[in-house]
Design a protein around this motif. Structure first.
Motif, PDB file in Angstrom:
ATOM      1  N   SER A 280       0.726  -1.422   0.001  1.00 42.03           N
ATOM      2  CA  SER A 280       0.260   0.510  -0.460  1.00 42.03           C
ATOM      3  C   SER A 280       1.225   0.915  -0.020  1.00 42.03           C
ATOM      4  O   SER A 280       0.578   2.273  -0.221  1.00 42.03           O
ATOM      5  CB  SER A 280      -1.040   0.184   1.125  1.00 42.03           C
ATOM      6  OG  SER A 280      -1.795   1.076   1.059  1.00 42.03           O
ATOM      7  N   PHE A 283       1.949   2.057  -3.340  1.00 44.99           N
ATOM      8  CA  PHE A 283       1.012   2.927  -4.312  1.00 44.99           C
ATOM      9  C   PHE A 283       0.747   4.501  -3.426  1.00 44.99           C
ATOM     10  O   PHE A 283       0.152   5.564  -4.036  1.00 44.99           O
ATOM     11  CB  PHE A 283       0.075   2.355  -4.477  1.00 44.99           C
ATOM     12  CG  PHE A 283      -0.066   1.281  -5.662  1.00 44.99           C
ATOM     13  CD1 PHE A 283       0.027   1.132  -7.085  1.00 44.99           C
ATOM     14  CD2 PHE A 283      -0.115  -0.096  -4.707  1.00 44.99           C
ATOM     15  CE1 PHE A 283       0.243   0.222  -7.464  1.00 44.99           C
ATOM     16  CE2 PHE A 283      -0.260  -1.360  -5.634  1.00 44.99           C
ATOM     17  CZ  PHE A 283      -0.048  -1.466  -7.189  1.00 44.99           C
ATOM     18  N   VAL A 443      -5.729   7.105  -9.494  1.00 41.28           N
ATOM     19  CA  VAL A 443      -5.586   5.780  -9.273  1.00 41.28           C
ATOM     20  C   VAL A 443      -4.587   4.824  -8.715  1.00 41.28           C
ATOM     21  O   VAL A 443      -4.902   4.133  -7.830  1.00 41.28           O
ATOM     22  CB  VAL A 443      -4.965   5.593 -10.894  1.00 41.28           C
ATOM     23  CG1 VAL A 443      -5.092   4.172 -10.855  1.00 41.28           C
ATOM     24  CG2 VAL A 443      -6.756   5.765 -12.125  1.00 41.28           C
ATOM     25  N   VAL A 447      -5.913   2.648  -5.709  1.00 44.02           N
ATOM     26  CA  VAL A 447      -5.270   1.391  -5.481  1.00 44.02           C
ATOM     27  C   VAL A 447      -4.724   0.723  -4.433  1.00 44.02           C
ATOM     28  O   VAL A 447      -4.751  -0.309  -3.818  1.00 44.02           O
ATOM     29  CB  VAL A 447      -4.498   1.067  -6.649  1.00 44.02           C
ATOM     30  CG1 VAL A 447      -3.222  -0.552  -6.832  1.00 44.02           C
ATOM     31  CG2 VAL A 447      -4.783   0.860  -8.097  1.00 44.02           C
ATOM     32  N   VAL A 451      -6.016  -2.302  -1.699  1.00 46.27           N
ATOM     33  CA  VAL A 451      -4.722  -2.844  -1.111  1.00 46.27           C
ATOM     34  C   VAL A 451      -4.880  -2.975   0.204  1.00 46.27           C
ATOM     35  O   VAL A 451      -4.585  -4.026   0.586  1.00 46.27           O
ATOM     36  CB  VAL A 451      -3.534  -2.600  -2.090  1.00 46.27           C
ATOM     37  CG1 VAL A 451      -2.273  -3.678  -0.392  1.00 46.27           C
ATOM     38  CG2 VAL A 451      -2.944  -3.045  -2.984  1.00 46.27           C
TER      39      VAL A 451
END
Length: 464
Positions: A280, A283, A443, A447, A451
């Motif tokens: 995580s 991202f 995005v 994500v 996650v």
């Protein structure tokens, strides 16, 4: 001040003092990573050297910082948190003074490389100090306070730097960190390190070398490939360095899995929250790399704001992080990190999407300012629970290397997105490129939240 071991801290006032010291020690490292950018034109006017000099004033620091952070975490665990932290603070002060006094561009770049070495040892040492003296929900709240202030240091850098460059000169940018560094040393006082675990006293030199070379190659390769026409190295050379860095990191992973004394214990990734939390992190901090770069460029080059004005647009995010990070960290300690690590990136993604509706530079601020507020709120909900979840899954004796891994993931993620910013923007900062960057940011954040929803379990302090 009396001498006391961090293994026997029971006084709340001492805990608060050590927390303040940890925040200040990290603050100077994060601040120096962001404040220098605003001084680059003035440095070039004074010392010459052109675009290449400006790049390496920034990249020289990032290079050693990124390359040595895993080694720094292992050294912190092996040699003692406070011992390493004190040495790193002194080294950072000395190298900062060298930067401020540099008579030539070459000396400045060399001093920045050395400053990055000191910076690499500041963050793992300060975070592992927090892990050592706080437990349970109090640990989550302390980590929240730390993450809030260290994130603020990155956002405040351009604002503070702009005022210093305009009012005093570019050399003052490298001296401003001396005050918090001195305060950190005073707050540490005579507190001593706890006992060192016998099985963490030695470091595998080959693993450390492979990790450093791998991270250095990846860092330089990404920086140079993302620099476009202003790159100091030909694209082919940058590509070779990136590939060589990848090979070295592969060799590090193989050796690390087989050696009796791994630099990064594989057991860390057996902890679900550590493994999924770092994914995580990749991202979320990849998105944060774009958030800290693209809007400021867009506001200056397309909207037409001065540098200080563009930096002030980020002020709402800074205030939200100051006010809310500690509170969300405390809530995560009681209620679990998962809901905050999920909701926070989604809120921030909504903020990034808000910016994607800009259609005219004349009305851009009507979208950019609400976007900044939502991103700041989302990050306030995210960064402290994320750090607490990752480090809560790490045994106290491995807190230095655990925090180093998480910071390495965050920095590499930011390097990747910054390196690809030129492609996302289309080679030049335009309104259309800013919209594309906002969508990519949204995005990545979404994500990161998904996650966390899929992988994080239990409370932040459970180490699930």
């Amino acid at each position: 001040m009396s001498t006391e071991s961090i293994d026997r801290v029971v006084d709340d006032r001492l805990r608060r003092r050590l927390l303040a010291a940890a925040i200040l020690a990290s603050f100077v490292s994060f601040l120096d990573g962001s404040i220098t950018n605003i001084a680059l034109p003035a440095i070039e006017r004074d010392l010459g050297g052109g675009v290449s000099t400006q790049q390496w004033v920034v990249d020289g620091y990032l290079l050693t910082l990124s390359a040595l952070i895993l080694l720094a975490g292992a050294v912190s665990d092996a040699a003692g948190r406070l011992r390493v932290l004190r040495i790193a603070i002194v080294a950072f002060v000395v190298t900062s003074a060298l930067c401020a006094l540099a008579p030539t561009a070459g000396v400045l770049i060399g001093a920045r490389v050395l400053q990055g070495v000191a910076g690499a040892f500041l963050v793992p040492g300060s975070l592992s100090l927090i892990i050592a003296v706080f437990e349970g929900p109090a640990q989550s709240k302390a980590i929240g306070t730390w993450t809030g202030w260290t994130t603020v240091s990155g956002l405040l850098g351009p604002v503070v730097g702009g005022g210093l460059v305009d009012g005093v000169g570019w050399r003052s940018v490298f001296l401003i960190g001396l005050l918090p560094a001195a305060a950190a040393m005073l707050l540490l006082g005579r507190t001593s390190d706890g006992a060192r675990p016998a099985d963490r006293q030695r470091i595998d030199v080959a693993s450390a070398a492979l990790a450093a070379l791998g991270l250095a190659g990846v860092t330089v390769g990404l920086i140079e490939l993302g620099a476009g026409a202003g790159a100091a190295l030909p694209p082919a050379v940058a590509g070779v360095l990136l590939a060589a860095g990848g090979v070295a990191l592969g060799g590090f992973l193989l050796r690390n899995a087989r050696t009796r004394r791994p630099l990064v214990p594989p057991s860390l990734f057996a902890a679900r929250n550590f493994a999924w939390g770092n994914l995580s992190t990749f991202f979320v901090y990849g998105a944060l790399g774009l958030v800290m770069l693209v809007p400021t460029l867009f506001l200056q080059r397309v909207v037409g704001l001065p540098a200080t004005g563009a930096a002030l647009v980020s002020l709402p995010s800074t205030l939200l992080l100051i006010l809310l990070s500690g509170r969300f960290g405390a809530l995560a300690g009681r209620l679990g990190a998962r809901r905050f690590m999920t909701a926070g990136p989604i809120v921030a993604a909504g903020g990034a999407l808000t910016a994607s509706f800009v259609r005219d530079p004349a009305t851009a601020l009507w979208f950019v300012i609400p976007s900044t507020v939502l991103i700041g709120l989302g990050l306030s909900m995210t960064v402290a629970p994320l750090t607490a979840a990752v480090l809560g899954a790490v045994p106290p004796e491995s807190s230095g290397i655990g925090s180093a891994v998480n910071n390495a993931v965050a920095r590499v993620a930011g390097l990747i997105t910054v390196a690809t910013a030129g492609w996302i923007l289309g080679g030049v900062v335009t309104l259309e490129g800013y919209v594309r960057s906002s969508i990519v940011t949204a995005v990545l954040l979404a994500v990161g939240g998904l996650v966390a929803l899929a992988g994080i379990r239990g409370r932040a302090s459970d180490g699930a």
